[in-house]
Write a protein that holds these residues in place. Structure first.
Motif, PDB file in Angstrom:
ATOM      1  N   ALA A  31       0.855  -1.189   0.000  1.00 50.39           N
ATOM      2  CA  ALA A  31       0.000   0.000   0.000  1.00 50.39           C
ATOM      3  C   ALA A  31       0.883   1.229   0.000  1.00 50.39           C
ATOM      4  CB  ALA A  31      -0.902   0.000   1.234  1.00 50.39           C
ATOM      5  N   ARG A  32       0.273   2.364  -0.187  1.00 50.09           N
ATOM      6  CA  ARG A  32       1.008   3.617  -0.092  1.00 50.09           C
ATOM      7  C   ARG A  32       0.210   4.568   0.796  1.00 50.09           C
ATOM      8  NH1 ARG A  32      -1.498   3.371  -4.862  1.00 50.09           N
ATOM      9  NH2 ARG A  32      -2.901   5.070  -5.396  1.00 50.09           N
ATOM     10  N   VAL A  33       0.886   5.489   1.417  1.00 56.63           N
ATOM     11  CA  VAL A  33       0.225   6.499   2.233  1.00 56.63           C
ATOM     12  C   VAL A  33       0.347   7.817   1.504  1.00 56.63           C
ATOM     13  CG1 VAL A  33       0.248   7.737   4.420  1.00 56.63           C
ATOM     14  CG2 VAL A  33       0.757   5.305   4.367  1.00 56.63           C
ATOM     15  N   ASN A  34      -0.755   8.468   1.292  1.00 57.12           N
ATOM     16  CA  ASN A  34      -0.746   9.763   0.622  1.00 57.12           C
ATOM     17  C   ASN A  34      -1.164  10.843   1.598  1.00 57.12           C
ATOM     18  OD1 ASN A  34      -0.068   8.844  -1.935  1.00 57.12           O
ATOM     19  ND2 ASN A  34      -2.172   8.283  -2.357  1.00 57.12           N
ATOM     20  N   VAL A  35      -0.603  12.016   1.438  1.00 53.38           N
ATOM     21  CA  VAL A  35      -1.055  13.183   2.174  1.00 53.38           C
ATOM     22  C   VAL A  35      -1.826  14.039   1.197  1.00 53.38           C
ATOM     23  CG1 VAL A  35      -0.366  15.278   3.354  1.00 53.38           C
ATOM     24  CG2 VAL A  35       0.891  13.176   3.746  1.00 53.38           C
ATOM     25  N   VAL A  36      -3.044  14.325   1.504  1.00 54.21           N
ATOM     26  CA  VAL A  36      -3.827  15.226   0.676  1.00 54.21           C
ATOM     27  C   VAL A  36      -3.755  16.596   1.348  1.00 54.21           C
ATOM     28  CG1 VAL A  36      -6.087  15.723  -0.295  1.00 54.21           C
ATOM     29  CG2 VAL A  36      -5.324  13.355  -0.034  1.00 54.21           C
ATOM     30  N   ARG A  37      -3.145  17.536   0.677  1.00 56.75           N
ATOM     31  CA  ARG A  37      -2.985  18.867   1.250  1.00 56.75           C
ATOM     32  C   ARG A  37      -4.312  19.578   1.357  1.00 56.75           C
ATOM     33  NH1 ARG A  37       2.527  21.499  -0.507  1.00 56.75           N
ATOM     34  NH2 ARG A  37       3.714  19.645  -0.966  1.00 56.75           N
ATOM     35  N   ARG A  38      -4.360  20.566   2.222  1.00 52.61           N
ATOM     36  CA  ARG A  38      -5.579  21.370   2.346  1.00 52.61           C
ATOM     37  C   ARG A  38      -5.843  22.155   1.067  1.00 52.61           C
ATOM     38  NH1 ARG A  38      -3.525  22.602   7.979  1.00 52.61           N
ATOM     39  NH2 ARG A  38      -4.546  21.011   9.196  1.00 52.61           N
ATOM     40  N   ASP A  39      -4.759  22.536   0.396  1.00 53.70           N
ATOM     41  CA  ASP A  39      -4.880  23.257  -0.862  1.00 53.70           C
ATOM     42  C   ASP A  39      -4.874  22.218  -1.982  1.00 53.70           C
ATOM     43  OD1 ASP A  39      -4.712  24.798  -3.103  1.00 53.70           O
ATOM     44  OD2 ASP A  39      -2.928  25.904  -2.499  1.00 53.70           O
ATOM     45  N   PHE A  40      -6.057  21.807  -2.421  1.00 56.26           N
ATOM     46  CA  PHE A  40      -6.159  20.719  -3.378  1.00 56.26           C
ATOM     47  C   PHE A  40      -5.602  21.085  -4.758  1.00 56.26           C
ATOM     48  CE2 PHE A  40      -9.318  19.509  -0.209  1.00 56.26           C
ATOM     49  CZ  PHE A  40      -8.918  18.197   0.026  1.00 56.26           C
ATOM     50  N   GLU A  41      -5.397  22.370  -5.033  1.00 61.54           N
ATOM     51  CA  GLU A  41      -4.815  22.769  -6.311  1.00 61.54           C
ATOM     52  C   GLU A  41      -3.375  22.257  -6.432  1.00 61.54           C
ATOM     53  OE1 GLU A  41      -5.225  26.965  -6.871  1.00 61.54           O
ATOM     54  OE2 GLU A  41      -7.390  26.899  -6.661  1.00 61.54           O
ATOM     55  N   LYS A  42      -2.702  22.110  -5.291  1.00 59.37           N
ATOM     56  CA  LYS A  42      -1.320  21.623  -5.319  1.00 59.37           C
ATOM     57  C   LYS A  42      -1.274  20.105  -5.431  1.00 59.37           C
ATOM     58  CE  LYS A  42       0.627  25.427  -2.689  1.00 59.37           C
ATOM     59  NZ  LYS A  42       1.353  25.822  -1.486  1.00 59.37           N
ATOM     60  N   GLY A  43      -2.383  19.442  -5.234  1.00 61.65           N
ATOM     61  CA  GLY A  43      -2.427  17.992  -5.365  1.00 61.65           C
ATOM     62  C   GLY A  43      -1.935  17.279  -4.126  1.00 61.65           C
ATOM     63  N   SER A  44      -1.752  15.994  -4.268  1.00 57.97           N
ATOM     64  CA  SER A  44      -1.271  15.192  -3.146  1.00 57.97           C
ATOM     65  C   SER A  44       0.097  14.626  -3.500  1.00 57.97           C
ATOM     66  CB  SER A  44      -2.258  14.056  -2.853  1.00 57.97           C
ATOM     67  OG  SER A  44      -2.295  13.165  -3.949  1.00 57.97           O
ATOM     68  N   PHE A  45       0.772  14.098  -2.498  1.00 57.97           N
ATOM     69  CA  PHE A  45       2.054  13.460  -2.750  1.00 57.97           C
ATOM     70  C   PHE A  45       2.191  12.263  -1.814  1.00 57.97           C
ATOM     71  CE2 PHE A  45       2.742  16.651   0.459  1.00 57.97           C
ATOM     72  CZ  PHE A  45       3.567  16.040   1.386  1.00 57.97           C
ATOM     73  N   THR A  46       3.038  11.333  -2.196  1.00 57.87           N
ATOM     74  CA  THR A  46       3.226  10.106  -1.431  1.00 57.87           C
ATOM     75  C   THR A  46       4.222  10.338  -0.306  1.00 57.87           C
ATOM     76  OG1 THR A  46       2.759   8.780  -3.371  1.00 57.87           O
ATOM     77  CG2 THR A  46       3.913   7.694  -1.580  1.00 57.87           C
ATOM     78  N   VAL A  47       3.838   9.911   0.893  1.00 61.67           N
ATOM     79  CA  VAL A  47       4.710  10.015   2.054  1.00 61.67           C
ATOM     80  C   VAL A  47       5.513   8.733   2.217  1.00 61.67           C
ATOM     81  CG1 VAL A  47       4.762  10.252   4.565  1.00 61.67           C
ATOM     82  CG2 VAL A  47       3.163  11.599   3.225  1.00 61.67           C
ATOM     83  N   ALA A  48       4.853   7.613   2.081  1.00 60.43           N
ATOM     84  CA  ALA A  48       5.515   6.313   2.197  1.00 60.43           C
ATOM     85  C   ALA A  48       4.959   5.411   1.109  1.00 60.43           C
ATOM     86  CB  ALA A  48       5.258   5.708   3.570  1.00 60.43           C
ATOM     87  N   GLY A  49       5.832   4.758   0.402  1.00 58.88           N
ATOM     88  CA  GLY A  49       5.391   3.867  -0.658  1.00 58.88           C
ATOM     89  C   GLY A  49       5.994   2.489  -0.469  1.00 58.88           C
ATOM     90  N   ASN A  50       5.429   1.522  -1.158  1.00 59.45           N
ATOM     91  CA  ASN A  50       5.929   0.155  -1.139  1.00 59.45           C
ATOM     92  C   ASN A  50       6.047  -0.398   0.275  1.00 59.45           C
ATOM     93  OD1 ASN A  50       6.732  -2.188  -2.380  1.00 59.45           O
ATOM     94  ND2 ASN A  50       8.897  -1.652  -2.337  1.00 59.45           N
ATOM     95  N   CYS A  51       4.981  -0.254   1.049  1.00 54.55           N
ATOM     96  CA  CYS A  51       4.970  -0.797   2.402  1.00 54.55           C
ATOM     97  C   CYS A  51       3.720  -1.649   2.598  1.00 54.55           C
ATOM     98  CB  CYS A  51       5.039   0.308   3.453  1.00 54.55           C
ATOM     99  SG  CYS A  51       3.691   1.485   3.396  1.00 54.55           S
ATOM    100  N   ARG A  52       3.724  -2.457   3.652  1.00 56.18           N
ATOM    101  CA  ARG A  52       2.573  -3.321   3.916  1.00 56.18           C
ATOM    102  C   ARG A  52       1.336  -2.480   4.194  1.00 56.18           C
ATOM    103  NH1 ARG A  52       4.500  -7.037   8.691  1.00 56.18           N
ATOM    104  NH2 ARG A  52       4.293  -4.974   9.570  1.00 56.18           N
ATOM    105  N   GLN A  53       0.188  -3.023   3.836  1.00 58.58           N
ATOM    106  CA  GLN A  53      -1.087  -2.316   4.038  1.00 58.58           C
ATOM    107  C   GLN A  53      -1.269  -1.933   5.501  1.00 58.58           C
ATOM    108  OE1 GLN A  53      -3.878  -2.649   1.460  1.00 58.58           O
ATOM    109  NE2 GLN A  53      -5.231  -1.324   2.584  1.00 58.58           N
TER     110      GLN A  53
END
Length: 127
Positions: A31-53
């Motif tokens: 799974a991956r963990v995403n942070v969705v910013r308060r300013d949705f125009e900037k989009g989201s980015f991955t904080v941690a990837g390739n880890c167990r659910q």
């Protein structure tokens, strides 16, 4: 947990990206963990990837849970201090003569419970 450790954890929370943290699954095993910013125009980015659910869900939940737990620890400590600082005399009877029998019993029971709680706190400090 000492106050110094709470402050360290609080600082970690303050420095972490704000906004909603969500867990999005790329497949069953990882799974991956995403942070969705308060300013949705900037989009989201991955904080941690390739880890167990389970790890991804823990990381995402921790962003909100840790500040709440820190606040709860402090609230409970404050309540404990109030109990420790209060005077405890199980022999003191409530005052006004116009109280009902139930109100008198409640006051007396509350005093006993307070004394038991205070004794328990004192025992915890000894250990």
């Amino acid at each position: 947990m000492i106050e110094e450790k709470l402050k360290e954890l609080e600082l970690l929370c303050e420095k972490a990206e704000g906004g909603l943290w969500i867990c999005g699954s790329s497949d069953i095993a990882h799974a991956r963990v995403n942070v969705v910013r308060r300013d949705f125009e900037k989009g989201s980015f991955t904080v941690a990837g390739n880890c167990r659910q389970s790890d991804a869900k823990f990381i995402a939940a921790s962003r909100q849970a840790l500040p709440e737990l820190i606040a709860e620890v402090r609230r409970l400590r404050e309540a404990m201090e109030k109990i420790k600082d209060a005077k405890c005399d199980p022999n003191v009877k409530p005052g006004p003569e116009d109280m009902t029998k139930n109100e008198l019993m409640f006051c007396e029971l509350s005093g006993r419970i307070h004394c038991i709680a205070k004794e328990a706190l004192e025992e915890m400090e000894v250990k």
